[in-house]
Motif scaffolding. Structure first.
Motif, PDB file in Angstrom:
ATOM      1  N   ARG B  92       0.818  -1.213   0.000  1.00 56.97           N
ATOM      2  CA  ARG B  92       0.000   0.000   0.000  1.00 56.97           C
ATOM      3  C   ARG B  92       0.850   1.260   0.000  1.00 56.97           C
ATOM      4  NH1 ARG B  92      -5.474  -0.607   1.526  1.00 56.97           N
ATOM      5  NH2 ARG B  92      -5.404   1.333   2.676  1.00 56.97           N
ATOM      6  N   ASN B  95       1.599   2.534  -3.744  1.00 55.83           N
ATOM      7  CA  ASN B  95       0.766   3.471  -4.505  1.00 55.83           C
ATOM      8  C   ASN B  95       0.053   4.486  -3.612  1.00 55.83           C
ATOM      9  OD1 ASN B  95      -1.280   1.900  -3.480  1.00 55.83           O
ATOM     10  ND2 ASN B  95      -2.486   1.921  -5.362  1.00 55.83           N
ATOM     11  N   MET B  97      -1.535   4.305  -0.857  1.00 53.81           N
ATOM     12  CA  MET B  97      -2.793   4.016  -0.165  1.00 53.81           C
ATOM     13  C   MET B  97      -2.560   3.985   1.349  1.00 53.81           C
ATOM     14  SD  MET B  97      -5.153   3.666  -2.482  1.00 53.81           S
ATOM     15  CE  MET B  97      -6.547   2.695  -1.910  1.00 53.81           C
ATOM     16  N   ARG B 128      -1.462   7.090  -8.168  1.00 51.97           N
ATOM     17  CA  ARG B 128      -2.384   5.946  -8.108  1.00 51.97           C
ATOM     18  C   ARG B 128      -2.898   5.565  -9.489  1.00 51.97           C
ATOM     19  NH1 ARG B 128      -5.564   8.344  -3.117  1.00 51.97           N
ATOM     20  NH2 ARG B 128      -4.055   7.914  -1.471  1.00 51.97           N
ATOM     21  N   ARG B 129      -2.968   6.539 -10.395  1.00 50.98           N
ATOM     22  CA  ARG B 129      -3.363   6.197 -11.769  1.00 50.98           C
ATOM     23  C   ARG B 129      -2.295   5.352 -12.439  1.00 50.98           C
ATOM     24  NH1 ARG B 129      -5.595  11.375 -12.610  1.00 50.98           N
ATOM     25  NH2 ARG B 129      -3.592  12.121 -13.341  1.00 50.98           N
ATOM     26  N   ILE B 131      -0.048   3.556 -10.894  1.00 47.20           N
ATOM     27  CA  ILE B 131       0.202   2.322 -10.153  1.00 47.20           C
ATOM     28  C   ILE B 131      -1.153   1.806  -9.666  1.00 47.20           C
ATOM     29  CG2 ILE B 131       1.486   1.282  -8.260  1.00 47.20           C
ATOM     30  CD1 ILE B 131       3.339   3.764  -8.385  1.00 47.20           C
ATOM     31  N   GLY B 132      -1.754   0.949 -10.461  1.00 43.59           N
ATOM     32  CA  GLY B 132      -3.100   0.457 -10.149  1.00 43.59           C
ATOM     33  C   GLY B 132      -3.075  -0.579  -9.041  1.00 43.59           C
ATOM     34  N   MET B 133      -4.261  -0.870  -8.491  1.00 48.26           N
ATOM     35  CA  MET B 133      -4.298  -1.815  -7.380  1.00 48.26           C
ATOM     36  C   MET B 133      -5.517  -2.731  -7.480  1.00 48.26           C
ATOM     37  SD  MET B 133      -3.633  -0.978  -3.427  1.00 48.26           S
ATOM     38  CE  MET B 133      -2.907  -2.231  -2.393  1.00 48.26           C
TER      39      MET B 133
END
Lengths: 332, 302
Positions: B92, B95, B97, B128-129, B131-133
């Protein structure tokens, strides 16, 4: 032969008898008693109103719903103006309260730092605890004099929109007197709006805070902005609660008595111009007249009350069914 | 044990010059299909992700201690280790989070290509765009249809696209997630009607729709049955080379099946988590250097 009988039994659902223990029986009894009592009270209120309203309704017939006057002694009365006035005040209240509540609830759940959150929640609970007569005082002595110029400005510039029209204001002449704008539907609605804001805010805050963490994180993980998360996750999830909260607020607004009674100056014809002095609502009329009414006058008031009772009941049922059907109502 | 390393060679060339500028603006000035497509997809390239000296805390409690790990371009890196050793926290952090948790803090750098995603001038949304999750529990947006879910990132990031672009992105991302054939005839049905495994692959599609450089997966199969697990693993295999993948897993066989490289996390009693050993998956499983790694991959503790 016996085998056949057994087989027959196997093929059928078996009867199951439930044996309850004593504590369970007791508890069940107490809880059921509570539920039944509430139903009974509602039934009693409704029946009482219906019985008392019967003479007036019998006398007036269907014209009770179309007459714009309130003169029970002259046998000329009806709820047309009352209902329109009640609904207008409630609509003004809801129009003001819903955006305010939505923004407040979103601020509390999405943006506010923890301490601010606690303070705001406390203040909103306090707002709900203020007696309506105090709101009435505030509306009458504080808000009215300050709102009248605003109303005058709106009437002068937006008078061409029917609901903002005020007789005697044409947009060109200077306004002669601000008393044209006092005691209006707008002011009453605004005060009622303040009163229903806490209820609506609490319900919205509750549903917004129940948005599943997984969905929230999914949206953030895709690079969503806070606004994007609110739009795609929070509001769709909270939709049921928002509608339900609004309906409950509307129900309360329809029934609000004292604050409206203190602010309006009663008129008995349909008054669709919300800025203009003069407004009416069912409950404020009852408060205004019940002390000096004879028995037939009381019966007429009861009939008006019954109408309001039924409308409010309908709205609350609609609200609860909307909330129950939405995702935010069910804890998924 | 792991897949042959040719996959790494089969990577598309990565022109670094085209990476930085395409994300900085994000909102395309021109909303014609082509312009939106190139803004959304750009020169989609997998990019190396490098964590440097990561420390992490929850309040005063330190959970990661100077963890450094390089996750090479287009490869699948697995993070393994017992529960509570900080793998998920580490993931987490990759990215951003981690910072959503109140009182959570971290130090160190996370380099995406040559850019530190925690640098002051970096937007959290853009990190975050890129590095997706994909999360442990499948979390499609239940109020949306399959179609809307697949392109929900567009709406979330304020990109407008017309029908042609959307249709293209939906099909493309669902194909990448190996879900297209199963749902092509019911794209407008609610996503909640899919099975758990399909929902998880929809989440992969949703993340892939904006062509991330890196895809993080936090135990993506732990809520799935064996068949669905297999499908998701196959999907990961398909994505290898297109995107850098980092996967947290408790399942040793899964790590061995899907990953090119492994990092073994371990936290001693009351101590923050550290990486005990890392390297190519074959070595980690075949000839681990550390006794603790050997014990763990052979199932003797954890």
């Amino acid at each position: 032969m016996t085998e056949g009988a057994v087989e027959e039994q196997v093929d059928q659902p078996r009867k199951i008898k439930l044996v309850r223990d004593l504590p369970d029986k007791l508890f069940r009894g107490v809880a059921s008693a509570g539920g039944v009592t509430v139903l009974l009270i509602m039934l009693l209120v409704g029946t009482f109103l219906a019985i008392k309203a019967a003479p007036a309704l019998h006398q007036a017939g269907f014209s009770f719903f179309t007459t714009q006057a309130w003169n029970p002694d002259g046998r000329h009365f009806g709820v047309a103006a009352l209902l329109v006035g009640t609904v207008l005040i409630a609509l003004v209240a809801v129009t003001i309260a819903v955006p305010l509540s939505t923004a407040t609830a979103l601020y509390i759940t999405e943006y506010a730092p923890r301490r601010m959150k606690t303070i705001l929640i406390g203040v909103i609970d306090l707002m709900a605890a203020i007696p309506s007569v105090v709101y009435g005082l505030w509306g009458f002595f504080f808000l009215e004099s300050r709102l009248a110029p605003v109303a005058a400005w709106i009437a002068q510039h937006f008078g061409w929109i029917p609901i903002f029209k005020v007789k005697g204001v044409d947009g060109h002449q200077p306004i002669s007197s601000l008393t044209l704008f006092t005691s209006s539907t707008l002011i009453a609605g605004l005060v009622v709006g303040m009163m229903i804001t806490p209820v609506i805010t609490s319900i919205m805050r509750e549903v917004f805070s129940q948005v599943p963490v997984g969905e929230r994180e999914a949206a953030l993980g895709l690079g969503g902005t806070k606004a994007g998360v609110i739009r795609t996750v929070v509001l769709p999830f909270g939709k049921g609660g928002m509608i339900g909260g609004t309906m409950l607020g509307l129900g309360r607004a329809l029934g609000e008595t004292i604050a409206v009674y203190m602010i309006i100056s009663p008129v008995f014809t349909i008054q669709p111009h919300i800025l203009q002095s003069g407004a009416i609502s069912v409950s404020s009329l009852i408060a205004l007249q019940f002390a000096e009414s004879n028995s037939f006058g009381l019966s007429a008031l009861m009939a008006a009350g019954l109408t309001l009772f039924l409308i409010t009941l309908l709205i609350n049922f609609a609200a609860s069914s909307v909330v129950a059907r939405s995702r935010s109502g069910a804890s998924s | 044990m792991s897949l042959p390393s040719e996959t790494a060679i089969a990577l598309p060339p990565a022109p670094p010059s085209s990476v930085a500028p395409r994300r900085s603006g994000w909102r395309p000035a021109d909303t014609s299909p082509l312009a939106v497509l190139s803004a959304v997809r750009g020169s989609s390239v997998a990019t190396e992700l490098r964590a440097e000296e990561i420390n992490a805390w929850f309040g005063d409690h330190k959970v990661l201690d100077r963890v450094s790990l390089t996750m090479p371009t287009g490869q699948v890196s697995a993070l393994i280790g017992p529960s509570g050793c900080g793998k998920s926290t580490f993931l987490r952090i990759l990215n951003r989070m981690h910072e959503l948790v109140p009182a959570a803090s971290m130090s160190g750098r996370v380099m995406l290509g040559d850019q530190d995603i925690y640098a002051a001038d970096q937007r959290v949304t853009s990190a975050r765009r890129r590095i997706g999750m994909v999360f442990q529990k499948p979390n499609p947006f239940p109020a949306m249809s399959i179609y809307e879910n697949a392109i929900s990132a567009l709406d979330l990031t304020g990109v407008r696209a017309d029908r042609v672009v959307k249709d293209f992105l939906v099909e493309d991302s669902l194909r990448k997630a190996s879900l297209w054939e199963e749902v092509r005839h019911r794209l407008h049905q609610p996503a909640g009607g899919l099975s758990g495994g399909q929902q998880q692959r929809l989440c992969i599609a949703r993340a892939m729709a904006i062509s991330p450089d890196v895809l993080l997966m936090d135990e993506p199969c732990s809520a799935l049955d064996p068949t669905s697990t297999r499908r998701v693993e196959d999907t990961i295999g398909e994505l290898r080379g297109q995107v850098t993948i980092v996967i947290v897993t408790h399942n040793m066989q899964q790590a061995a099946r899907v990953s090119d490289r492994c990092a073994f996390f371990l936290a001693a009693q009351g101590q923050p988590g550290v990486i005990v050993e890392q390297g190519p998956t074959d070595d980690m499983f075949g000839s681990p250097r550390d006794q603790r790694t050997r014990d763990y991959v052979e199932g003797r503790f954890g």
